[in-house]
Design a protein around this motif. Structure first.
Motif, PDB file in Angstrom:
ATOM      1  N   LYS A  38      16.834  -3.990   3.570  1.00 45.82           N
ATOM      2  CA  LYS A  38      15.643  -3.547   3.202  1.00 45.82           C
ATOM      3  C   LYS A  38      14.793  -4.733   2.608  1.00 45.82           C
ATOM      4  CE  LYS A  38      16.895  -0.299  -0.363  1.00 45.82           C
ATOM      5  NZ  LYS A  38      18.508  -0.389   0.734  1.00 45.82           N
ATOM      6  N   LYS A  39      15.436  -5.420   1.035  1.00 40.77           N
ATOM      7  CA  LYS A  39      14.843  -6.569   0.710  1.00 40.77           C
ATOM      8  C   LYS A  39      14.768  -7.562   0.993  1.00 40.77           C
ATOM      9  CE  LYS A  39      13.808  -8.351  -3.578  1.00 40.77           C
ATOM     10  NZ  LYS A  39      12.832  -8.621  -3.875  1.00 40.77           N
ATOM     11  N   GLU A  40      15.355  -8.069   2.113  1.00 41.60           N
ATOM     12  CA  GLU A  40      15.431  -9.269   3.001  1.00 41.60           C
ATOM     13  C   GLU A  40      14.394  -9.124   3.590  1.00 41.60           C
ATOM     14  OE1 GLU A  40      18.359  -7.758   2.871  1.00 41.60           O
ATOM     15  OE2 GLU A  40      20.121  -9.476   2.389  1.00 41.60           O
ATOM     16  N   VAL A  41      13.758  -7.795   4.043  1.00 45.12           N
ATOM     17  CA  VAL A  41      12.767  -7.191   5.298  1.00 45.12           C
ATOM     18  C   VAL A  41      11.423  -7.668   4.238  1.00 45.12           C
ATOM     19  CG1 VAL A  41      11.162  -5.829   6.762  1.00 45.12           C
ATOM     20  CG2 VAL A  41      13.841  -6.510   6.809  1.00 45.12           C
ATOM     21  N   VAL A  42      11.361  -7.875   2.931  1.00 42.76           N
ATOM     22  CA  VAL A  42      10.443  -7.187   2.277  1.00 42.76           C
ATOM     23  C   VAL A  42       9.721  -8.972   1.287  1.00 42.76           C
ATOM     24  CG1 VAL A  42       9.324  -7.073   0.273  1.00 42.76           C
ATOM     25  CG2 VAL A  42      10.490  -4.994   1.808  1.00 42.76           C
ATOM     26  N   ASP A  43      11.099 -10.008   1.607  1.00 42.22           N
ATOM     27  CA  ASP A  43      10.932 -10.742   1.352  1.00 42.22           C
ATOM     28  C   ASP A  43      10.225 -12.320   2.453  1.00 42.22           C
ATOM     29  OD1 ASP A  43      12.158 -11.000  -1.592  1.00 42.22           O
ATOM     30  OD2 ASP A  43      13.763 -11.272  -1.362  1.00 42.22           O
ATOM     31  N   PHE A  44      10.683 -11.412   3.001  1.00 44.12           N
ATOM     32  CA  PHE A  44      10.622 -12.339   4.762  1.00 44.12           C
ATOM     33  C   PHE A  44       8.762 -12.177   4.578  1.00 44.12           C
ATOM     34  CE2 PHE A  44       9.280 -12.846   8.751  1.00 44.12           C
ATOM     35  CZ  PHE A  44       9.974 -14.187   9.324  1.00 44.12           C
ATOM     36  N   LEU A  45       8.723 -11.074   4.423  1.00 46.14           N
ATOM     37  CA  LEU A  45       7.146 -10.924   4.813  1.00 46.14           C
ATOM     38  C   LEU A  45       6.055 -11.682   3.596  1.00 46.14           C
ATOM     39  CD1 LEU A  45       6.843  -7.354   5.795  1.00 46.14           C
ATOM     40  CD2 LEU A  45       6.831  -8.927   7.063  1.00 46.14           C
ATOM     41  N   SER A  46       6.821 -11.369   2.645  1.00 43.65           N
ATOM     42  CA  SER A  46       5.807 -12.060   1.314  1.00 43.65           C
ATOM     43  C   SER A  46       6.001 -13.110   1.703  1.00 43.65           C
ATOM     44  CB  SER A  46       7.338 -11.257  -0.239  1.00 43.65           C
ATOM     45  OG  SER A  46       5.949 -11.687  -1.533  1.00 43.65           O
ATOM     46  N   GLU A  47       7.305 -13.845   1.770  1.00 45.20           N
ATOM     47  CA  GLU A  47       6.829 -15.062   1.985  1.00 45.20           C
ATOM     48  C   GLU A  47       5.956 -15.971   3.196  1.00 45.20           C
ATOM     49  OE1 GLU A  47      10.569 -16.760   2.027  1.00 45.20           O
ATOM     50  OE2 GLU A  47      12.079 -16.032   0.064  1.00 45.20           O
ATOM     51  N   ASN A  48       6.408 -14.966   4.571  1.00 45.12           N
ATOM     52  CA  ASN A  48       5.054 -15.804   5.155  1.00 45.12           C
ATOM     53  C   ASN A  48       3.738 -14.955   5.876  1.00 45.12           C
ATOM     54  OD1 ASN A  48       7.720 -17.505   7.626  1.00 45.12           O
ATOM     55  ND2 ASN A  48       8.379 -15.300   6.363  1.00 45.12           N
ATOM     56  N   TYR A  49       3.512 -13.828   4.282  1.00 48.32           N
ATOM     57  CA  TYR A  49       2.442 -13.465   5.150  1.00 48.32           C
ATOM     58  C   TYR A  49       1.753 -13.602   3.169  1.00 48.32           C
ATOM     59  CZ  TYR A  49       3.264 -12.287   9.427  1.00 48.32           C
ATOM     60  OH  TYR A  49       3.686 -12.058  10.978  1.00 48.32           O
ATOM     61  N   PRO A  50       1.780 -14.101   2.552  1.00 51.22           N
ATOM     62  CA  PRO A  50       1.638 -14.447   1.234  1.00 51.22           C
ATOM     63  C   PRO A  50       0.019 -13.864   0.310  1.00 51.22           C
ATOM     64  CG  PRO A  50       0.762 -16.660   2.238  1.00 51.22           C
ATOM     65  CD  PRO A  50       2.010 -15.952   3.213  1.00 51.22           C
ATOM     66  N   ASN A  51      -0.923 -13.334   1.865  1.00 50.14           N
ATOM     67  CA  ASN A  51      -2.558 -13.017   1.291  1.00 50.14           C
ATOM     68  C   ASN A  51      -2.215 -11.526   1.425  1.00 50.14           C
ATOM     69  OD1 ASN A  51      -3.061 -15.558   0.425  1.00 50.14           O
ATOM     70  ND2 ASN A  51      -3.601 -16.394   2.840  1.00 50.14           N
ATOM     71  N   ALA A  52      -1.162 -10.977   1.897  1.00 50.16           N
ATOM     72  CA  ALA A  52      -1.416  -9.904   2.832  1.00 50.16           C
ATOM     73  C   ALA A  52      -0.891  -8.480   2.004  1.00 50.16           C
ATOM     74  CB  ALA A  52      -0.800  -9.825   4.502  1.00 50.16           C
ATOM     75  N   GLY A  53      -1.298  -7.436   1.226  1.00 47.66           N
ATOM     76  CA  GLY A  53      -0.527  -6.512   0.504  1.00 47.66           C
ATOM     77  C   GLY A  53       0.013  -5.954   1.520  1.00 47.66           C
ATOM     78  N   ILE A  54       1.398  -5.617   0.046  1.00 45.10           N
ATOM     79  CA  ILE A  54       2.845  -4.983   1.229  1.00 45.10           C
ATOM     80  C   ILE A  54       3.263  -3.542   0.370  1.00 45.10           C
ATOM     81  CG2 ILE A  54       4.826  -5.344   1.863  1.00 45.10           C
ATOM     82  CD1 ILE A  54       4.420  -7.730   1.913  1.00 45.10           C
ATOM     83  N   MET A  55       2.882  -2.993   0.940  1.00 40.46           N
ATOM     84  CA  MET A  55       3.538  -1.453   0.404  1.00 40.46           C
ATOM     85  C   MET A  55       4.310  -0.162   1.702  1.00 40.46           C
ATOM     86  SD  MET A  55       0.069   0.985   0.175  1.00 40.46           S
ATOM     87  CE  MET A  55       0.771   2.263  -0.349  1.00 40.46           C
ATOM     88  N   GLY A  56       4.966   0.871   0.762  1.00 36.13           N
ATOM     89  CA  GLY A  56       5.490   1.305   1.583  1.00 36.13           C
ATOM     90  C   GLY A  56       6.451   2.168   0.782  1.00 36.13           C
ATOM     91  N   CYS A  57       7.701   3.306   0.661  1.00 33.85           N
ATOM     92  CA  CYS A  57       8.481   3.961   0.346  1.00 33.85           C
ATOM     93  C   CYS A  57       9.794   5.001   1.385  1.00 33.85           C
ATOM     94  CB  CYS A  57       7.436   5.177  -0.247  1.00 33.85           C
ATOM     95  SG  CYS A  57       6.835   6.293   1.217  1.00 33.85           S
ATOM     96  N   SER A  58      10.878   4.905   0.547  1.00 39.44           N
ATOM     97  CA  SER A  58      12.145   5.506   1.299  1.00 39.44           C
ATOM     98  C   SER A  58      11.093   6.415   1.526  1.00 39.44           C
ATOM     99  CB  SER A  58      13.029   5.613   0.104  1.00 39.44           C
ATOM    100  OG  SER A  58      12.439   6.637  -0.928  1.00 39.44           O
TER     101      SER A  58
END
Length: 375
Positions: A38-58
């Protein structure tokens, strides 16, 4: 509004994310606690979509279209074409800070064009009812939906995703602004009440000590029989129906924890003194029909034209429905039609109004639906 939805398994997540071809504003991630990358996925999204807001939960299960899965991430990419948004968060140190946290979050989000708030919260360190009360105080005329993070049926540790961070003791929300966004919402249960209605004679916030002057835990165990040995998880099968007073609509409350020393029960939301409660049990057909009824209300103004549907159902419903759990999701899809993308998760609490003209509440054991479309 453009939407792409993907269900990520452990072994192919980079390959699956490569199909995203829209200009993403928001990522919604509903993540299994057992998902190792999960951390690798979140880091990938953050790096490749720097202008997007990312939110979620378990979660206690991930909803993707008409499937309910475990050990996956249900990811929804959203591009807004007419609507603006703002993502905010507040950290929380202790459960008693929940009311102020709701007020603070509302203050951060408010302006005159605020149309809707979607919120995801830590599921174990936040009093969901107090959180909702704080939000409502500051945003009396704004619709609010969302849910509390889950940890399967373990009740050990939940997390919330805030951009590139995966943490607990935090509440994250997105505010949507403008008149071009159409929102629908509903929350329905389908449980049957049984036994005597009893009055809450001693409680504090979300901790219940006595019913009709009797120790709450001892009385509750007497109804559960052998299943009392499996508390608190078995309590998901026997929630309480609560009326604040004789004229109020009933709200469902689910157990989070038990305390043998004080003979008390801790719930996901408040159980005020003087309220009336009854025990509830599941009826499988009614649960599935309740999900369909919720979809009908959420879809009332859309006429099958919504573009996104976010489903937040309770972990207790999943434990009752077992292998039939996808039938409640299919019941929602049958009502909404084929157009909207469907995402969501199984939670420790659902946040939504009862209906169009009622205030927002914390619910348990319901199917809560939020439908969105830009017109």
């Amino acid at each position: 509004m453009k939407i792409q939805q993907i269900s990520l398994a452990e072994n192919n997540w980079k390959e699956m994310l490569s199909i995203i071809n829209i200009d993403v504003d928001i990522f919604l991630l509903f993540v299994s606690p057992q998902y190792h990358n999960k951390k690798e996925v979140v880091d990938f999204l953050s790096e490749n979509y720097p202008n997007a807001g990312i939110m979620g939960c378990s979660t206690a299960g991930e909803i993707s279209d008409i499937t309910v899965k475990d050990s996956t991430i249900s990811i929804t990419a959203i591009q807004l074409e007419k609507t603006t948004y703002k993502k905010e968060f507040v950290k929380i140190k202790a459960m008693e800070d929940s009311y102020k946290a709701g007020q603070k979050l509302a203050d951060k989000l408010y302006n005159k064009d605020l149309k809707h708030v979607f919120i995801l919260s830590d599921g174990l360190n936040v009093n969901g009812a107090d959180l909702v009360s704080g939000l409502k105080l500051k945003l009396p005329n704004v619709s609010i939906t969302g849910g509390l993070a889950a940890d399967g049926a373990e009740f050990t540790k939940t997390f919330v995703i805030n951009d590139d961070k995966i943490v607990d003791k935090i509440i994250v929300a997105i505010g949507f602004y403008g008149e071009d966004l159409k929102i629908g919402f509903s929350s329905k249960g389908g449980w049957d009440s049984f036994g005597l209605e009893r009055q809450v004679t001693k409680s504090f916030k979300n901790q219940l000590f006595e019913l009709d002057g009797l120790p709450a835990l001892k009385l509750y165990k007497s109804f559960l029989g052998e299943q009392a040995e499996s508390l608190p998880s078995s309590g998901l099968l026997f929630p309480l129906s609560m009326r604040i007073n004789e004229n109020s609509d009933p709200i469902v409350r689910t157990i989070l924890a038990v305390d043998e020393e004080t003979q008390s029960l801790t719930f996901a939301g408040n159980i005020p003194e003087g309220a009336y409660v009854r025990l509830m049990k599941a009826n499988v057909d009614r649960l599935i029909n309740g999900a369909g009824d919720s979809a009908k209300l959420a879809n009332k103004e859309f006429k099958n034209s919504s573009e996104l549907a976010i489903l937040i159902s309770c972990v207790g419903r999943r434990l009752v429905l077992k292998q039939l759990v996808e039938e409640e999701v299919e019941a929602v899809r049958d009502v909404l039609g084929e157009k909207p993308c469907v995402t969501g998760f199984y939670s420790y609490g659902e946040i939504a109004p009862f209906g169009e003209f009622s205030p927002c509440e914390l619910h348990n054991q319901t199917m809560t639906i939020t439908t969105l479309s830009e017109w």
